[in-house]
Enzyme design. Structure first.
Site, PDB file in Angstrom:
ATOM      1  N   LYS A  17      -9.425 -32.171 -10.782  1.00  0.00           N
ATOM      2  CA  LYS A  17      -9.518 -32.839 -12.090  1.00  0.00           C
ATOM      3  C   LYS A  17      -8.444 -32.307 -13.050  1.00  0.00           C
ATOM      4  O   LYS A  17      -7.961 -33.032 -13.907  1.00  0.00           O
ATOM      5  CB  LYS A  17     -10.921 -32.669 -12.676  1.00  0.00           C
ATOM      6  CG  LYS A  17     -12.032 -33.283 -11.811  1.00  0.00           C
ATOM      7  CD  LYS A  17     -11.871 -34.790 -11.608  1.00  0.00           C
ATOM      8  CE  LYS A  17     -13.064 -35.391 -10.866  1.00  0.00           C
ATOM      9  NZ  LYS A  17     -12.957 -36.849 -10.659  1.00  0.00           N
TER      10      LYS A  17
ATOM     11  N   ASP B 215     -14.976 -48.997  -1.752  1.00  0.00           N
ATOM     12  CA  ASP B 215     -15.722 -47.757  -1.489  1.00  0.00           C
ATOM     13  C   ASP B 215     -15.684 -47.498   0.019  1.00  0.00           C
ATOM     14  O   ASP B 215     -15.542 -48.423   0.819  1.00  0.00           O
ATOM     15  CB  ASP B 215     -17.181 -47.871  -1.951  1.00  0.00           C
ATOM     16  CG  ASP B 215     -17.791 -46.510  -2.282  1.00  0.00           C
ATOM     17  OD1 ASP B 215     -18.102 -46.250  -3.459  1.00  0.00           O
ATOM     18  OD2 ASP B 215     -17.964 -45.682  -1.339  1.00  0.00           O
TER      19      ASP B 215
ATOM     20  N   TYR C 104     -12.888 -28.816  -6.701  1.00  0.00           N
ATOM     21  CA  TYR C 104     -13.255 -29.855  -7.679  1.00  0.00           C
ATOM     22  C   TYR C 104     -12.537 -29.668  -9.021  1.00  0.00           C
ATOM     23  O   TYR C 104     -11.845 -30.586  -9.474  1.00  0.00           O
ATOM     24  CB  TYR C 104     -14.774 -29.919  -7.861  1.00  0.00           C
ATOM     25  CG  TYR C 104     -15.172 -31.080  -8.746  1.00  0.00           C
ATOM     26  CD1 TYR C 104     -15.157 -32.381  -8.261  1.00  0.00           C
ATOM     27  CD2 TYR C 104     -15.545 -30.872 -10.071  1.00  0.00           C
ATOM     28  CE1 TYR C 104     -15.496 -33.456  -9.077  1.00  0.00           C
ATOM     29  CE2 TYR C 104     -15.890 -31.943 -10.893  1.00  0.00           C
ATOM     30  CZ  TYR C 104     -15.870 -33.226 -10.390  1.00  0.00           C
ATOM     31  OH  TYR C 104     -16.201 -34.298 -11.203  1.00  0.00           O
TER      32      TYR C 104
HETATM   33  N1  LIG Z   1     -21.855 -37.363 -12.098  1.00  0.00           N
HETATM   34  C1  LIG Z   1     -21.266 -36.417 -12.785  1.00  0.00           C
HETATM   35  O1  LIG Z   1     -21.911 -35.459 -13.245  1.00  0.00           O
HETATM   36  C2  LIG Z   1     -19.787 -36.491 -13.056  1.00  0.00           C
HETATM   37  C3  LIG Z   1     -19.252 -35.686 -14.067  1.00  0.00           C
HETATM   38  C4  LIG Z   1     -17.892 -35.728 -14.325  1.00  0.00           C
HETATM   39  C5  LIG Z   1     -17.081 -36.566 -13.567  1.00  0.00           C
HETATM   40  N2  LIG Z   1     -17.619 -37.333 -12.584  1.00  0.00           N
HETATM   41  C6  LIG Z   1     -16.714 -38.162 -11.794  1.00  0.00           C
HETATM   42  O2  LIG Z   1     -17.136 -39.510 -11.828  1.00  0.00           O
HETATM   43  C7  LIG Z   1     -16.697 -40.159 -10.645  1.00  0.00           C
HETATM   44  C8  LIG Z   1     -17.847 -40.956 -10.062  1.00  0.00           C
HETATM   45  O3  LIG Z   1     -18.859 -40.053  -9.678  1.00  0.00           O
HETATM   46  P1  LIG Z   1     -20.400 -40.450  -9.604  1.00  0.00           P
HETATM   47  O4  LIG Z   1     -21.105 -39.526 -10.473  1.00  0.00           O
HETATM   48  O5  LIG Z   1     -20.570 -41.900  -9.782  1.00  0.00           O
HETATM   49  O6  LIG Z   1     -20.691 -39.987  -8.089  1.00  0.00           O
HETATM   50  P2  LIG Z   1     -21.288 -40.770  -6.832  1.00  0.00           P
HETATM   51  O7  LIG Z   1     -21.330 -39.798  -5.724  1.00  0.00           O
HETATM   52  O8  LIG Z   1     -22.542 -41.454  -7.253  1.00  0.00           O
HETATM   53  O9  LIG Z   1     -20.167 -41.885  -6.524  1.00  0.00           O
HETATM   54  C9  LIG Z   1     -18.920 -41.584  -5.963  1.00  0.00           C
HETATM   55  C10 LIG Z   1     -18.493 -42.753  -5.092  1.00  0.00           C
HETATM   56  O10 LIG Z   1     -17.176 -42.482  -4.566  1.00  0.00           O
HETATM   57  C11 LIG Z   1     -17.158 -42.944  -3.234  1.00  0.00           C
HETATM   58  N3  LIG Z   1     -16.125 -42.280  -2.432  1.00  0.00           N
HETATM   59  C12 LIG Z   1     -16.114 -40.962  -2.043  1.00  0.00           C
HETATM   60  N4  LIG Z   1     -15.071 -40.728  -1.240  1.00  0.00           N
HETATM   61  C13 LIG Z   1     -14.376 -41.898  -1.120  1.00  0.00           C
HETATM   62  C14 LIG Z   1     -13.218 -42.288  -0.401  1.00  0.00           C
HETATM   63  N5  LIG Z   1     -12.572 -41.413   0.386  1.00  0.00           N
HETATM   64  N6  LIG Z   1     -12.776 -43.560  -0.512  1.00  0.00           N
HETATM   65  C15 LIG Z   1     -13.467 -44.464  -1.271  1.00  0.00           C
HETATM   66  N7  LIG Z   1     -14.587 -44.145  -1.963  1.00  0.00           N
HETATM   67  C16 LIG Z   1     -15.048 -42.893  -1.881  1.00  0.00           C
HETATM   68  C17 LIG Z   1     -18.548 -42.591  -2.700  1.00  0.00           C
HETATM   69  O11 LIG Z   1     -18.864 -43.303  -1.502  1.00  0.00           O
HETATM   70  C18 LIG Z   1     -19.423 -42.950  -3.875  1.00  0.00           C
HETATM   71  O12 LIG Z   1     -19.883 -44.289  -3.817  1.00  0.00           O
HETATM   72  C19 LIG Z   1     -16.135 -39.083  -9.723  1.00  0.00           C
HETATM   73  O13 LIG Z   1     -14.723 -39.092  -9.785  1.00  0.00           O
HETATM   74  C20 LIG Z   1     -16.688 -37.804 -10.331  1.00  0.00           C
HETATM   75  O14 LIG Z   1     -15.854 -36.679 -10.073  1.00  0.00           O
HETATM   76  C21 LIG Z   1     -18.952 -37.328 -12.316  1.00  0.00           C
END
Ligand SMILES: NC(=O)c1ccc[n+]([C@@H]2O[C@H](COP(=O)([O-])OP(=O)(O)OC[C@H]3O[C@@H](n4cnc5c(N)ncnc54)[C@H](O)[C@@H]3O)[C@@H](O)[C@H]2O)c1
Length: 261
Positions: free
Chosen positions: A160, A35, A156
């Site tokens: 995806k 991360d 975004y």
């Molecule tokens: N939460 C939702 O509603 C949702 C819905 C659909 C898809 N997603 C996808 O799920 C995945 C995880 O999201 P989440 O909900 O846990 O969000 P989150 O923000 O809680 O976690 C995302 C993590 O990615 C890390 N990150 C960001 N940029 C980075 C980089 N350049 N290098 C390394 N790490 C990096 C952040 O530091 C963070 O810890 C994402 O790909 C998101 O698009 C989330």
């Protein structure tokens, strides 16, 4: 199914990545977390790294062991920091890490990409997705955005869409296919993590609330982690190039509306 396996998980400092790492550990896997932020809860093995640049990806790969069983690409941005950063992390950086890691993934290993219901439009935007996924390596995303007239607010969903198309392509890409490495995606709907607040700002409350209303509640990280880990495991050995909607039925509901059944 994961006992003794080494799994690399990106995005472990928060939300879905954190829960996936915790569950994989409980199932007996050796987890290596990556991360850009340091997790508040200590990880046995953690690499602070940034997948948003080619140099960042190279530096992460340099620190990894020679043998890895599965890669879970969970790290992602919501789009609130602009299109270039979002495409760089959610697609081009993710792909660069997967390709650089391929030689270290064991034969029959797995890659799981966390996509999203937000990528649902890949079919409608297929020509754009074909063009942008056909660009090899790690492009300069800002100039690519200017060249193709990409709008900031599309960052975004576009990231995806590209990820879903590439997941299918990668399943048949010799780099992975010749060594039996499976490439699949998991697509959540809204999930209660810190990023959800940002989605409300980027996509609007109405869109997020409508998605939640369709299925009764938002998902939790604990709803998504087992699906990611199933696809990482040998139990999914005949699943390849697939997108597993992990959304309480949201995609089914949208399909019914869009296709009129
Ligand atoms: N939460 C939702 O509603 C949702 C819905 C659909 C898809 N997603 C996808 O799920 C995945 C995880 O999201 P989440 O909900 O846990 O969000 P989150 O923000 O809680 O976690 C995302 C993590 O990615 C890390 N990150 C960001 N940029 C980075 C980089 N350049 N290098 C390394 N790490 C990096 C952040 O530091 C963070 O810890 C994402 O790909 C998101 O698009 C989330």
């Amino acid at each position: 199914m994961l006992f003794g396996k080494t799994i690399l998980i990106t995005g472990v400092a928060s939300g879905i990545g954190a829960r996936t790492a915790e569950l994989a550990g409980q199932m007996g896997a050796d987890v290596i977390g990556v991360d850009v932020r340091v997790p508040s809860q200590g990880q046995a093995s953690f690499i602070r790294g940034d997948i948003s640049t080619s140099a960042g990806v190279t530096e992460i790969v340099r620190q990894l062991p020679r043998h890895i069983d599965a890669l879970a690409n969970v790290a992602g941005l919501s789009g609130n920091t602009g299109l270039a950063a979002t495409l760089a992390v959610n697609f081009y950086g993710l792909r660069a890490l997967s390709e650089a890691l391929a030689p270290r993934l064991r034969e029959g290993g797995a890659i799981v990409n966390v996509a999203s219901i937000a990528g649902y439009g890949w079919r409608a935007n297929i020509e754009r997705a074909k063009t942008l996924t056909a660009i090899e390596g790690f492009p300069d995303v800002a100039s690519l955005a200017a060249k193709h007239g990409l709008k900031n607010e599309e960052g975004y969903p576009l990231s995806k869409e590209l990820l879903l198309l590439w997941t299918m392509r990668a399943a048949h890409q010799p780099l992975f296919k010749d060594r039996g490495i499976r490439v699949n995606a998991v697509s959540p709907g809204p999930v209660e993590t810190p990023i959800l607040k940002q989605f409300r700002a980027v996509l609007g409350d109405e869109r997020v609330d409508s998605d939640i209303t369709r299925v009764g509640r938002a998902g939790t990280s604990a709803d998504i982690a087992p699906a990611i880990l199933f696809l990482c495991s040998d139990g999914a050995r005949w699943v390849n190039g697939a997108n597993l909607a992990t959304d309480g039925g949201l995609e089914a509901s949208i399909n019914a509306e869009v296709l009129g059944f």
